[in-house]
Design a protein around this motif. Structure first.
Motif, PDB file in Angstrom:
ATOM      1  N   LYS A  68     -29.961  16.983 -25.525  1.00 11.91           N
ATOM      2  CA  LYS A  68     -29.458  18.174 -26.212  1.00 11.91           C
ATOM      3  C   LYS A  68     -28.728  17.847 -27.514  1.00 11.91           C
ATOM      4  N   LEU A  69     -28.652  16.573 -27.876  1.00  8.08           N
ATOM      5  CA  LEU A  69     -27.912  16.172 -29.079  1.00  8.08           C
ATOM      6  C   LEU A  69     -28.629  16.657 -30.338  1.00  8.08           C
ATOM      7  N   ILE A  70     -27.876  17.344 -31.229  1.00 11.78           N
ATOM      8  CA  ILE A  70     -28.468  17.833 -32.478  1.00 11.78           C
ATOM      9  C   ILE A  70     -27.843  17.183 -33.705  1.00 11.78           C
ATOM     10  N   SER A  71     -26.654  16.546 -33.556  1.00 12.67           N
ATOM     11  CA  SER A  71     -26.064  15.846 -34.707  1.00 12.67           C
ATOM     12  C   SER A  71     -25.427  14.542 -34.234  1.00 12.67           C
ATOM     13  N   LEU A  72     -25.661  13.483 -35.022  1.00 16.46           N
ATOM     14  CA  LEU A  72     -25.156  12.148 -34.693  1.00 16.46           C
ATOM     15  C   LEU A  72     -24.609  11.507 -35.953  1.00 16.46           C
ATOM     16  N   GLU A  73     -23.353  11.038 -35.896  1.00 15.23           N
ATOM     17  CA  GLU A  73     -22.736  10.334 -37.020  1.00 15.23           C
ATOM     18  C   GLU A  73     -22.236   8.976 -36.545  1.00 15.23           C
ATOM     19  N   LEU A  74     -22.679   7.931 -37.207  1.00 10.38           N
ATOM     20  CA  LEU A  74     -22.293   6.566 -36.866  1.00 10.38           C
ATOM     21  C   LEU A  74     -21.747   5.897 -38.122  1.00 10.38           C
ATOM     22  N   CYS A  75     -20.484   5.481 -38.082  1.00 13.83           N
ATOM     23  CA  CYS A  75     -19.853   4.864 -39.246  1.00 13.83           C
ATOM     24  C   CYS A  75     -19.225   3.531 -38.842  1.00 13.83           C
ATOM     25  N   GLY A  76     -19.664   2.456 -39.454  1.00 17.68           N
ATOM     26  CA  GLY A  76     -19.080   1.150 -39.189  1.00 17.68           C
ATOM     27  C   GLY A  76     -19.282   0.670 -37.773  1.00 17.68           C
ATOM     28  N   VAL A  77     -20.345   1.106 -37.132  1.00 16.98           N
ATOM     29  CA  VAL A  77     -20.582   0.696 -35.748  1.00 16.98           C
ATOM     30  C   VAL A  77     -21.230  -0.686 -35.715  1.00 16.98           C
ATOM     31  N   SER A  78     -20.983  -1.394 -34.643  1.00 22.27           N
ATOM     32  CA  SER A  78     -21.589  -2.703 -34.419  1.00 22.27           C
ATOM     33  C   SER A  78     -22.671  -2.553 -33.359  1.00 22.27           C
ATOM     34  N   THR A  79     -23.885  -2.915 -33.754  1.00 24.23           N
ATOM     35  CA  THR A  79     -25.007  -2.777 -32.836  1.00 24.23           C
ATOM     36  C   THR A  79     -26.176  -3.585 -33.389  1.00 24.23           C
ATOM     37  N   SER A  80     -27.371  -3.317 -32.912  1.00 20.98           N
ATOM     38  CA  SER A  80     -28.565  -3.990 -33.411  1.00 20.98           C
ATOM     39  C   SER A  80     -29.567  -2.945 -33.888  1.00 20.98           C
ATOM     40  N   SER A  81     -30.524  -3.390 -34.681  1.00 21.32           N
ATOM     41  CA  SER A  81     -31.556  -2.472 -35.165  1.00 21.32           C
ATOM     42  C   SER A  81     -32.326  -1.865 -33.999  1.00 21.32           C
ATOM     43  N   GLU A  82     -32.621  -2.685 -33.009  1.00 23.57           N
ATOM     44  CA  GLU A  82     -33.401  -2.217 -31.867  1.00 23.57           C
ATOM     45  C   GLU A  82     -32.664  -1.122 -31.092  1.00 23.57           C
ATOM     46  N   LEU A  83     -31.362  -1.331 -30.881  1.00 18.95           N
ATOM     47  CA  LEU A  83     -30.595  -0.329 -30.141  1.00 18.95           C
ATOM     48  C   LEU A  83     -30.419   0.949 -30.946  1.00 18.95           C
ATOM     49  N   LEU A  84     -30.249   0.820 -32.268  1.00 20.78           N
ATOM     50  CA  LEU A  84     -30.159   2.011 -33.104  1.00 20.78           C
ATOM     51  C   LEU A  84     -31.454   2.814 -33.034  1.00 20.78           C
ATOM     52  N   GLU A  85     -32.566   2.125 -33.170  1.00 16.97           N
ATOM     53  CA  GLU A  85     -33.861   2.796 -33.083  1.00 16.97           C
ATOM     54  C   GLU A  85     -34.022   3.504 -31.743  1.00 16.97           C
ATOM     55  N   SER A  86     -33.636   2.809 -30.681  1.00 17.60           N
ATOM     56  CA  SER A  86     -33.780   3.369 -29.334  1.00 17.60           C
ATOM     57  C   SER A  86     -32.894   4.595 -29.160  1.00 17.60           C
ATOM     58  N   LEU A  87     -31.637   4.489 -29.631  1.00 19.72           N
ATOM     59  CA  LEU A  87     -30.702   5.610 -29.502  1.00 19.72           C
ATOM     60  C   LEU A  87     -31.240   6.844 -30.226  1.00 19.72           C
ATOM     61  N   ILE A  88     -31.691   6.667 -31.465  1.00 19.17           N
ATOM     62  CA  ILE A  88     -32.169   7.799 -32.264  1.00 19.17           C
ATOM     63  C   ILE A  88     -33.432   8.405 -31.657  1.00 19.17           C
TER      64      ILE A  88
END
Length: 315
Positions: A51-71
């Protein structure tokens, strides 16, 4: 989780490496998630925020793979803001419902892979290697894009000898109506070449705004070779503005490249209605110099009989 939380804003102090608890990724009712300065490592069993319609990530520590998966696990996502401070590999954005995208970081690390409904995009940041900036990949599926802000900040553009910026994208982005470049140096440089590459690919552009950096500023971060030559007429020879209605030029000082660009635009904009020039810095020049510049612009040939030139001080 027990209260079926829908909105969560978590802004942590810079320098504190707080890892989000895995329970966050079970909040199935989330609609708005805003995270600043924390580590994101979602569990393998993460099924997504349906149900998520807006996501803001600032200065987060993660990996490209996890970001792709989350989005990609947010099927209804409409608004995405990312400020990535660390170096990551290519991040493919797969968000079929996305309408608004804002990114700050290494622009060349972004690939808008599947965003058929994207209308507004803002790309702010630097580029590690000039050759790595591939607009064809960045705008791979942006057929609906209408507004673009592009800001290279103060990053240097250096490439190996012989490298040439593509003249245009493989396809035209026909829906782009507005293009803002808040920080551009109108000299022969890679930044200018990339900007003109996009202009050639926006055939239906209606509004253009350029905030010019003083081309005579010796403190610029551009490499010395690129700042020695002014904008050449042949650079603009095939650049037309057939649908441009308004052009705003900021921080105008009357330099050679600025004058060249203005003259070309006036001569190749058949439906232009207004050219707005920020004269704030020009007002520091002697009166006779200003009058000479104003006269030269006023006497420049215009393709549009309706074109009006307005000088303003936006300070």
């Amino acid at each position: 989780l027990r209260n079926h939380i829908q909105d969560l804003v978590l802004h942590l102090p810079v320098g504190i490496q707080y890892t989000l608890p895995s329970t966050l990724f079970t909040c199935s009712q989330l609609r708005h998630l805003n995270l600043h300065f924390c580590s994101i490592y979602h569990p393998l069993a993460f099924e997504g925020f349906d149900k998520l319609i807006s996501l803001e990530l600032c200065g987060v520590s993660t990996s490209s793979e996890l970001l792709e998966s989350l989005i990609s696990h947010c099927p209804l996502l409409e608004k995405l803001e990312m400020s990535i401070l660390e170096d990551l590999d290519m991040i493919e954005i797969n968000a079929p419902m996305l309408k608004k995208f804002s990114f700050t970081g290494d622009i060349s690390s972004i690939c808008l892979k599947n965003v058929p409904r994207l209308v507004e995009a803002s790309l702010i940041g630097d580029v590690e290697q000039t050759e790595s900036l591939d607009f064809a990949k960045i705008f791979e599926s942006c057929s609906a894009l209408e507004q673009l802000i592009l800001n290279f900040l103060n990053s240097e553009f250096v490439a190996e000898e012989g490298y040439r910026v593509p003249r245009r994208l493989p396809v035209n982005l026909n829906n782009v109506r507005r293009f803002d470049v808040p920080d551009i140096l109108l000299v022969e440089s890679y930044k200018l070449s990339y900007t003109i590459c996009l202009l050639r690919s926006f055939p239906n552009l209606e509004y253009l705004e350029l905030q010019v950096v003083d081309e005579d500023d010796s403190d610029t971060d551009e490499d010395e070779e690129s700042t020695e030559e002014s904008l050449q007429p042949e650079t603009l020879s095939d650049l037309t503005f057939n649908h441009l209605v308004e052009f705003q030029l900021g921080s105008f000082i009357g330099g050679t490249s600025e004058m060249q660009f203005i003259k070309h635009l006036l001569a190749n904009s058949p439906v232009l209605e207004i050219l707005v020039i920020n004269r704030q810095f020009l007002d520091e020049e002697p009166l006779d110099t200003r009058e000479e510049i104003f006269t030269e612009i006023s006497n420049s040939p215009r393709a549009s009989p309706k074109a009006e030139i307005v000088y303003k001080d936006f300070s």
